[in-house]
Scaffold this motif. Structure first.
Motif, PDB file in Angstrom:
ATOM      1  N   ILE A   1      37.297  66.739  39.694  1.00  0.00           N
ATOM      2  CA  ILE A   1      38.553  67.036  40.278  1.00  0.00           C
ATOM      3  C   ILE A   1      39.156  67.872  39.354  1.00  0.00           C
ATOM      4  N   ASN A   2      39.813  69.112  39.598  1.00  0.00           N
ATOM      5  CA  ASN A   2      40.823  69.774  38.881  1.00  0.00           C
ATOM      6  C   ASN A   2      42.260  69.510  39.194  1.00  0.00           C
ATOM      7  N   LEU A   3      42.993  68.930  38.145  1.00  0.00           N
ATOM      8  CA  LEU A   3      44.237  68.799  38.332  1.00  0.00           C
ATOM      9  C   LEU A   3      45.144  69.687  37.434  1.00  0.00           C
ATOM     10  N   GLY A   4      45.852  70.594  38.176  1.00  0.00           N
ATOM     11  CA  GLY A   4      46.376  71.797  37.453  1.00  0.00           C
ATOM     12  C   GLY A   4      45.603  73.032  37.316  1.00  0.00           C
ATOM     13  N   PRO A   5      45.947  74.109  36.933  1.00  0.00           N
ATOM     14  CA  PRO A   5      47.088  74.025  35.936  1.00  0.00           C
ATOM     15  C   PRO A   5      48.493  74.362  36.540  1.00  0.00           C
ATOM     16  N   GLN A   6      48.548  74.432  37.980  1.00  0.00           N
ATOM     17  CA  GLN A   6      49.740  74.486  38.458  1.00  0.00           C
ATOM     18  C   GLN A   6      49.952  73.279  39.230  1.00  0.00           C
ATOM     19  N   HIS A   7      50.214  72.269  38.451  1.00  0.00           N
ATOM     20  CA  HIS A   7      50.561  71.035  39.237  1.00  0.00           C
ATOM     21  C   HIS A   7      51.802  70.428  38.586  1.00  0.00           C
ATOM     22  N   PRO A   8      52.724  70.189  39.445  1.00  0.00           N
ATOM     23  CA  PRO A   8      54.099  69.553  38.765  1.00  0.00           C
ATOM     24  C   PRO A   8      53.713  68.348  37.565  1.00  0.00           C
ATOM     25  N   SER A   9      52.822  67.451  38.087  1.00  0.00           N
ATOM     26  CA  SER A   9      52.535  66.385  37.197  1.00  0.00           C
ATOM     27  C   SER A   9      51.816  66.457  35.935  1.00  0.00           C
ATOM     28  N   THR A  10      51.572  67.805  35.740  1.00  0.00           N
ATOM     29  CA  THR A  10      50.603  68.257  34.565  1.00  0.00           C
ATOM     30  C   THR A  10      51.982  68.815  33.472  1.00  0.00           C
ATOM     31  N   HIS A  11      53.085  68.898  34.026  1.00  0.00           N
ATOM     32  CA  HIS A  11      54.252  69.116  33.136  1.00  0.00           C
ATOM     33  C   HIS A  11      53.847  70.512  32.451  1.00  0.00           C
ATOM     34  N   GLY A  12      53.597  71.535  33.040  1.00  0.00           N
ATOM     35  CA  GLY A  12      53.269  72.761  32.697  1.00  0.00           C
ATOM     36  C   GLY A  12      51.890  73.203  32.976  1.00  0.00           C
ATOM     37  N   VAL A  13      51.645  74.468  32.192  1.00  0.00           N
ATOM     38  CA  VAL A  13      50.421  74.991  32.709  1.00  0.00           C
ATOM     39  C   VAL A  13      49.075  74.244  31.919  1.00  0.00           C
ATOM     40  N   LEU A  14      49.018  73.070  32.403  1.00  0.00           N
ATOM     41  CA  LEU A  14      47.658  72.088  31.673  1.00  0.00           C
ATOM     42  C   LEU A  14      46.667  71.886  32.757  1.00  0.00           C
ATOM     43  N   ARG A  15      45.686  72.201  32.590  1.00  0.00           N
ATOM     44  CA  ARG A  15      44.466  71.961  33.274  1.00  0.00           C
ATOM     45  C   ARG A  15      43.843  70.668  32.904  1.00  0.00           C
TER      46      ARG A  15
ATOM     47  N   VAL B   1      38.324  62.264  31.103  1.00  0.00           N
ATOM     48  CA  VAL B   1      39.280  63.415  31.484  1.00  0.00           C
ATOM     49  C   VAL B   1      38.978  64.793  30.171  1.00  0.00           C
ATOM     50  N   VAL B   2      39.142  65.687  30.509  1.00  0.00           N
ATOM     51  CA  VAL B   2      38.840  66.780  29.573  1.00  0.00           C
ATOM     52  C   VAL B   2      40.069  67.630  29.584  1.00  0.00           C
ATOM     53  N   PRO B   3      41.124  67.682  28.716  1.00  0.00           N
ATOM     54  CA  PRO B   3      42.142  68.629  29.087  1.00  0.00           C
ATOM     55  C   PRO B   3      41.754  70.094  28.530  1.00  0.00           C
ATOM     56  N   HIS B   4      42.217  71.345  29.403  1.00  0.00           N
ATOM     57  CA  HIS B   4      41.904  72.422  28.914  1.00  0.00           C
ATOM     58  C   HIS B   4      43.390  73.260  28.572  1.00  0.00           C
ATOM     59  N   LEU B   5      43.278  73.940  27.730  1.00  0.00           N
ATOM     60  CA  LEU B   5      44.683  74.532  27.053  1.00  0.00           C
ATOM     61  C   LEU B   5      44.605  75.982  27.005  1.00  0.00           C
ATOM     62  N   GLY B   6      45.433  76.619  26.681  1.00  0.00           N
ATOM     63  CA  GLY B   6      45.309  78.097  26.388  1.00  0.00           C
ATOM     64  C   GLY B   6      46.147  78.927  27.538  1.00  0.00           C
ATOM     65  N   TYR B   7      46.568  78.306  28.693  1.00  0.00           N
ATOM     66  CA  TYR B   7      47.347  79.072  29.701  1.00  0.00           C
ATOM     67  C   TYR B   7      48.742  79.607  29.355  1.00  0.00           C
ATOM     68  N   LEU B   8      49.343  79.143  28.190  1.00  0.00           N
ATOM     69  CA  LEU B   8      50.534  79.470  27.806  1.00  0.00           C
ATOM     70  C   LEU B   8      50.756  79.849  26.201  1.00  0.00           C
ATOM     71  N   HIS B   9      49.758  80.668  25.805  1.00  0.00           N
ATOM     72  CA  HIS B   9      49.551  80.771  24.409  1.00  0.00           C
ATOM     73  C   HIS B   9      50.844  81.718  23.714  1.00  0.00           C
ATOM     74  N   ARG B  10      51.493  81.059  22.693  1.00  0.00           N
ATOM     75  CA  ARG B  10      52.639  81.660  22.053  1.00  0.00           C
ATOM     76  C   ARG B  10      52.397  82.531  20.978  1.00  0.00           C
ATOM     77  N   CYS B  11      51.239  82.176  20.474  1.00  0.00           N
ATOM     78  CA  CYS B  11      50.767  82.963  18.990  1.00  0.00           C
ATOM     79  C   CYS B  11      51.813  83.178  18.185  1.00  0.00           C
ATOM     80  N   PHE B  12      52.408  81.762  18.122  1.00  0.00           N
ATOM     81  CA  PHE B  12      53.662  81.430  17.157  1.00  0.00           C
ATOM     82  C   PHE B  12      53.086  82.016  15.801  1.00  0.00           C
ATOM     83  N   GLU B  13      52.029  81.230  15.331  1.00  0.00           N
ATOM     84  CA  GLU B  13      51.664  81.136  13.782  1.00  0.00           C
ATOM     85  C   GLU B  13      51.330  82.754  13.365  1.00  0.00           C
ATOM     86  N   LYS B  14      50.920  83.638  14.432  1.00  0.00           N
ATOM     87  CA  LYS B  14      50.671  85.249  13.789  1.00  0.00           C
ATOM     88  C   LYS B  14      52.039  86.048  13.917  1.00  0.00           C
ATOM     89  N   HIS B  15      53.005  85.343  14.840  1.00  0.00           N
ATOM     90  CA  HIS B  15      54.067  85.995  14.814  1.00  0.00           C
ATOM     91  C   HIS B  15      54.866  85.558  13.633  1.00  0.00           C
TER      92      HIS B  15
END
Length: 403
Positions: free
Chosen positions: A32-46, A59-73
């Motif tokens: 079952i895929n919960l997210g990444p557009q699900h209100p209970s995942t509190h953001g773009v988390l799959r 449960v396997v969290p999948h990230l990277g849908y909102l990458h800020r590139c903060f460190e390189k900035h």
């Protein structure tokens, strides 16, 4: 014994059902895929959930849908221009993140003792206001996740007062760019202390109402007690910090442990989970710790206001350029600085070469990222509905996870 009936293919001739025991049946796992557009995942988390019926197997969290590139900035612009990027990591607690980053650069420059006391008290004041706002979002949306709508409306109403105060001070409602290296964007507006004191007086009975409505509610307790229990040894091994670690029973708060800024001069308690309603480290304990921290933040705010109106009154506008050089070029060094954000330990590692006016390496230790990593360990064996409660109790912000 559980039984399941299955009719023989020739059931018209043989009306007697064939009986199979539940032990003899092999269940099928579902993906079952919960997210990444699900209100209970509190953001773009799959969340990739492997379930056996209603029971969570993994449960396997999948990230990277909102990458800020903060460190390189942060490695591409001068130190003083990084503050707006810091705001966009944990955008629910931007003041706290700014405070940690500014302290790090000030320590590299060796100017920590040159920061006026009034500036330090203002920093702590706005950081604690933002801590309140962050915990309000955490508690309100958590109640919403498991079916309680009214608490969300209440905390958003009270959070709006904080947003207006911070907007009055900084000019922004969410991404403030207020705490600068060496000082502040500007001193507090005239009358800020009085209005903030009125808000503190208004909020104290509202917190008691929130406790009666949600935290002590039997339905809420039944949904969160003994669910998602995080043992202390597991929390330490995973590097979990903040209310999640304190919910598991360890009194570890960087405002006390490291004693940065003017926190050593202030009186406040560090609440920890005790398993009062279920088990130490369960979802209820984590929520209770956040609620108690709201009460302690109000105490800190009151003390800061008292100092700002007595010992550290406004004398003249403080200009950060008095202590910070025009070109910020720290000596060659490696430095790690950390601070207690609403979600846990936010740390910055800096590497300076002594020549450039930007870091040649800037690494952010994001508390939401570390806290999220323990999700699979505390979700296995619970029901799918419990997974929503566990996920909400982590209080993650995806801008910080994908920093």
């Amino acid at each position: 014994m559980d039984i399941q009936y299955q009719y023989h293919p020739d059931h018209l001739k043989n009306s007697e059902p064939t009986v199979y025991s539940a032990e003899g049946l092999k269940s099928e796992e579902m993906l079952i895929n919960l997210g990444p557009q699900h209100p209970s995942t509190h953001g773009v988390l799959r969340l990739e959930v492997i379930s056996d019926g209603e029971v969570v197997k993994d449960v396997v969290p999948h990230l990277g849908y909102l990458h800020r590139c903060f460190e390189k900035h942060a490695e591409s612009v001068p130190y003083n221009q990084v503050i707006p990027y810091v705001d966009r990591m944990d955008y629910v607690a931007a003041m706290n993140s700014e405070h940690a980053y500014a302290m790090g650069v000030e320590r590299m420059l060796g100017i920590t003792d040159k920061i006026p006391k009034r500036v330090e008290y203002i920093r702590v004041l706005v950081a604690e206001l933002n801590r309140l706002a962050s915990h309000f979002v955490a508690i309100g949306t958590y109640g919403l996740d498991i079916g309680a709508f009214t608490p969300f409306l209440w905390v958003m109403r009270d959070r709006e007062h904080i947003q207006r105060l911070l907007e009055w001070a900084s000019g922004a409602r969410m991404l403030y760019n207020y705490i600068w290296i060496g000082g502040l964007f500007y001193d507090l507006p005239v009358g800020f202390e009085e209005r903030c004191a009125s808000f503190s007086k208004y909020l104290k009975p509202k917190l008691k109402d929130l406790e009666n409505l949600l935290i002590s509610n039997k339905i809420f307790i039944d949904r969160t007690a003994k669910v998602g229990t995080l043992p202390l040894d597991l929390a330490i091994n995973y590097g979990v910090t903040g209310p999640m670690l304190r919910g598991s029973g360890l009194k570890f708060d960087l405002r006390r442990v490291d004693g940065y800024s003017v926190y050593p001069e202030l009186d406040f308690e560090v609440p920890i989970g005790s398993g009062e309603m279920g088990e130490v480290g369960d979802c209820w304990d984590r929520t209770w710790v956040r609620f108690r921290e709201c009460e302690e933040s109000v105490k800190i705010i009151d003390q800061c206001l008292e100092r700002l109106t007595s010992d550290c009154k406004r004398t003249r506008d403080f200009d950060p350029r008095e202590v910070v050089p025009k070109k910020i070029r720290p000596k060659a060094q490696d430095l790690y600085v950390r601070a207690e954000n609403p979600k846990g330990e936010l740390g910055f590692f800096f590497r300076a070469d002594g020549r450039a006016d930007q870091a040649i390496r800037c690494k952010a230790r994001a508390c939401s990222f570390v806290n999220l990593s323990v999700l699979p360990e505390i979700s296995r064996g619970y029901m799918l509905s419990d997974l929503i409660a566990i996920m909400g109790s982590l209080d993650v912000v995806m801008g910080e996870v994908d920093r």
